[in-house]
Design an enzyme around this catalytic site. Structure first.
Site, PDB file in Angstrom:
ATOM      1  CB  ALA A  64      54.085  72.841   7.785  1.00 26.70           C
ATOM      2  N   GLY A 107      50.929  69.018   8.846  1.00 23.06           N
ATOM      3  CA  GLY A 107      52.082  68.137   8.794  1.00 23.06           C
ATOM      4  C   GLY A 107      52.143  67.175   9.962  1.00 23.06           C
ATOM      5  CD  GLU A 110      50.629  66.295   5.200  1.00 18.77           C
ATOM      6  OE1 GLU A 110      50.284  66.302   4.004  1.00 18.77           O
ATOM      7  OE2 GLU A 110      51.338  67.190   5.709  1.00 18.77           O
ATOM      8  CD  GLU A 130      47.397  70.749   5.392  1.00 18.70           C
ATOM      9  OE1 GLU A 130      48.355  70.091   5.802  1.00 18.70           O
ATOM     10  OE2 GLU A 130      46.196  70.362   5.504  1.00 18.70           O
TER      11      GLU A 130
END
Length: 258
Positions: A64, A107, A110, A130
């Protein structure tokens, strides 16, 4: 270079190729999440034979866009947008393949988890880093990863933030197939094209039964499977498949996707 953040190519062989297009590392921000969601909804409303999601030849998506994160309010907005986008990708009623050429972190990992299959380069690297920033995954990492590779392995990856290279990803079930880097795109296209020639309604029903069944008890999941099993016999492809099997043996049916 186009300004579009997500490119879509619908090929003559029935494969839709979705390419992330945010140099340099396809960092996932609010805008690209919105575009991914829009594309996924379009592919759901008018589904192709199969879907490939790629970040191009060098990277899948390196996470992200941290620059957009501030406090809880920003995290809620961005996390919710990414969750909706990845849920929309997971809901496409066709087989969705993540073509992972390089880093798939945060992300990006994911996003790969929201796909049905992951065909990866020998250079691919997965991870949920993260925790190294003092935060946790917010777009499915704590939920889809343990469902895919098991609770203990998922906790170890999430809680340490370590990276997983292609060979380990294959060994633990995070990757379905590892190929030479230069062969990755052609291999993903070949697998997707083969799937696109298959019984597409059966693909959709089987995918739904698996994904929805995992959210239910075994008893309710079995009932869901029975409903899908009955429904699939109303398709033309089921008639073609059974007839072909009886006459020619397995694996020789000519499906039409209906």
């Amino acid at each position: 270079m186009t300004d579009e953040l997500v490119l879509v190519e619908r090929r003559a062989d029935g494969v839709a190729v979705v390419t992330l297009n945010r140099p340099k590392v396809n960092a996932l921000n609010a805008a690209i999440a919105q575009e991914l969601r829009r594309v996924a909804e379009e592919l759901t409303d008018d589904p192709p034979g199969a879907v490939i999601i790629t970040g191009g030849p060098k990277v899948f998506a390196a996470g992200a866009d941290i620059s957009e994160f501030g406090g809880p309010a920003e995290a809620k907005t961005i996390g919710h947008g990414l969750m909706l986008a990845l849920n929309a990708i997971a809901a496409i009623p066709r087989v969705v393949i993540a073509e992972v050429s390089g880093y798939a972190l945060g992300g990006g990992c994911e996003l790969a988890l929201a796909c049905d299959l992951r065909i990866v380069s020998e250079r691919a690297v997965f991870g949920q880093p993260e925790i190294l920033l003092g935060i946790i995954p917010g777009a499915g990492g704590t939920q889809r990863l343990p469902r895919l590779i098991g609770t203990s392995r998922a906790k170890e990856i999430v809680l340490t933030g370590r990276q997983v290279k292609a060979d380990e990803a294959l060994r633990i079930g995070l990757a379905n197939e590892v190929v030479a880097h230069d062969e990755l795109h052609d291999r993903a296209l070949a697998v997707a094209a083969e799937l696109a020639r298959g019984p597409l309604v059966a693909h959709a029903l089987a995918k739904e039964a698996i994904d929805e069944g995992l959210q239910r008890t075994l008893h309710d999941g079995l009932l869901l499977e029975q409903d899908a099993f009955v429904s699939v016999f109303a398709t033309e492809d089921s008639q073609r498949g059974v007839k072909s099997f009886l006459e020619l043996g397995a694996g020789k049916a000519d499906f039409i996707g209906k």
